[in-house]
Design a protein around this motif. Structure first.
Motif, PDB file in Angstrom:
ATOM      1  N   ASP A   9       0.821  -1.206   0.000  1.00 36.42           N
ATOM      2  CA  ASP A   9       0.000   0.000   0.000  1.00 36.42           C
ATOM      3  C   ASP A   9       0.859   1.263   0.000  1.00 36.42           C
ATOM      4  OD1 ASP A   9       1.011  -0.214   2.549  1.00 36.42           O
ATOM      5  OD2 ASP A   9      -0.925  -0.435   3.513  1.00 36.42           O
ATOM      6  N   HIS A  11       1.205   3.568  -2.081  1.00 34.72           N
ATOM      7  CA  HIS A  11       0.545   4.784  -2.569  1.00 34.72           C
ATOM      8  C   HIS A  11      -0.198   5.520  -1.447  1.00 34.72           C
ATOM      9  CE1 HIS A  11      -2.548   1.688  -2.681  1.00 34.72           C
ATOM     10  NE2 HIS A  11      -3.444   2.659  -2.664  1.00 34.72           N
ATOM     11  N   LEU A  12      -0.405   4.888  -0.302  1.00 29.92           N
ATOM     12  CA  LEU A  12      -1.091   5.523   0.817  1.00 29.92           C
ATOM     13  C   LEU A  12      -0.135   6.158   1.829  1.00 29.92           C
ATOM     14  CD1 LEU A  12      -3.769   2.760   1.480  1.00 29.92           C
ATOM     15  CD2 LEU A  12      -4.129   4.984   0.399  1.00 29.92           C
ATOM     16  N   LEU A  13       1.177   6.027   1.605  1.00 28.86           N
ATOM     17  CA  LEU A  13       2.172   6.528   2.553  1.00 28.86           C
ATOM     18  C   LEU A  13       2.773   7.847   2.081  1.00 28.86           C
ATOM     19  CD1 LEU A  13       4.086   3.196   3.232  1.00 28.86           C
ATOM     20  CD2 LEU A  13       2.042   4.081   4.378  1.00 28.86           C
ATOM     21  N   THR A  14       2.887   8.804   3.008  1.00 36.15           N
ATOM     22  CA  THR A  14       3.509  10.098   2.714  1.00 36.15           C
ATOM     23  C   THR A  14       4.497  10.412   3.833  1.00 36.15           C
ATOM     24  OG1 THR A  14       1.444  10.868   1.711  1.00 36.15           O
ATOM     25  CG2 THR A  14       3.081  12.536   2.254  1.00 36.15           C
ATOM     26  N   GLY A  28      -0.483   1.725   5.310  1.00 34.76           N
ATOM     27  CA  GLY A  28      -1.724   2.392   4.936  1.00 34.76           C
ATOM     28  C   GLY A  28      -2.926   1.497   5.160  1.00 34.76           C
ATOM     29  N   PRO A  40      -4.811   6.830   4.196  1.00 37.99           N
ATOM     30  CA  PRO A  40      -3.481   7.440   4.125  1.00 37.99           C
ATOM     31  C   PRO A  40      -2.793   7.477   5.485  1.00 37.99           C
ATOM     32  CG  PRO A  40      -5.165   9.122   4.084  1.00 37.99           C
ATOM     33  CD  PRO A  40      -5.879   7.804   4.007  1.00 37.99           C
ATOM     34  N   CYS A  41      -1.486   7.389   5.450  1.00 43.50           N
ATOM     35  CA  CYS A  41      -0.658   7.498   6.654  1.00 43.50           C
ATOM     36  C   CYS A  41       0.412   8.537   6.350  1.00 43.50           C
ATOM     37  CB  CYS A  41      -0.044   6.150   6.997  1.00 43.50           C
ATOM     38  SG  CYS A  41       0.994   6.182   8.455  1.00 43.50           S
ATOM     39  N   ARG A  42       0.481   9.589   7.172  1.00 46.98           N
ATOM     40  CA  ARG A  42       1.451  10.666   6.963  1.00 46.98           C
ATOM     41  C   ARG A  42       2.414  10.715   8.139  1.00 46.98           C
ATOM     42  NH1 ARG A  42      -3.611  12.807   5.993  1.00 46.98           N
ATOM     43  NH2 ARG A  42      -4.089  12.914   3.781  1.00 46.98           N
ATOM     44  N   ALA A  55      -3.132   3.028   9.095  1.00 45.28           N
ATOM     45  CA  ALA A  55      -4.096   3.748   8.262  1.00 45.28           C
ATOM     46  C   ALA A  55      -4.743   4.918   8.994  1.00 45.28           C
ATOM     47  CB  ALA A  55      -5.181   2.797   7.768  1.00 45.28           C
ATOM     48  N   ASN A  56      -4.874   6.024   8.303  1.00 48.09           N
ATOM     49  CA  ASN A  56      -5.520   7.244   8.777  1.00 48.09           C
ATOM     50  C   ASN A  56      -4.810   7.888   9.961  1.00 48.09           C
ATOM     51  OD1 ASN A  56      -7.647   7.075   6.860  1.00 48.09           O
ATOM     52  ND2 ASN A  56      -8.478   5.422   8.077  1.00 48.09           N
ATOM     53  N   THR A  77     -12.488   6.332   5.533  1.00 44.09           N
ATOM     54  CA  THR A  77     -11.799   5.063   5.363  1.00 44.09           C
ATOM     55  C   THR A  77     -12.567   4.122   4.454  1.00 44.09           C
ATOM     56  OG1 THR A  77     -12.867   4.065   7.263  1.00 44.09           O
ATOM     57  CG2 THR A  77     -10.785   5.189   7.657  1.00 44.09           C
TER      58      THR A  77
END
Length: 82
Positions: A9, A11-14, A28, A40-42, A55-56, A77
């Motif tokens: 995942d 694409h969900l990580l920043t 993510g 998303p996970c930042r 996640a989130n 979500t």
């Protein structure tokens, strides 16, 4: 896609500029009982050993950990029953 033991995942990580993830787990997704949640996970700052950001979650502290779980839920979500 599900490969048996991991979900790719990326694409969900920043990650913020200058972030350090030191032997921590950043994903993510997370699973709680029979539901898998994607989001998303930042991460920004330093995650010390054995931290889990899922996640989130949004991590903006200068330093986090060691051994902390960062998990937040959101109405945006995607949850699937398994």
């Amino acid at each position: 896609l599900y490969f048996g033991n991991q979900i790719p995942d990326y694409h969900l990580l920043t990650f913020g500029d200058g972030s350090i993830v030191d032997e921590s787990h950043v994903a993510g997704h997370h699973r709680l009982f029979g539901s898998i949640t994607l989001g998303p996970c930042r991460v920004s700052g330093i995650l010390h050993q054995n931290c889990y950001a899922m996640a989130n979650s949004v991590v903006v502290a200068a330093e986090t950990g060691p051994q902390q779980v960062i998990l937040q839920s959101s109405s945006s979500t995607q949850t699937e029953k398994t």
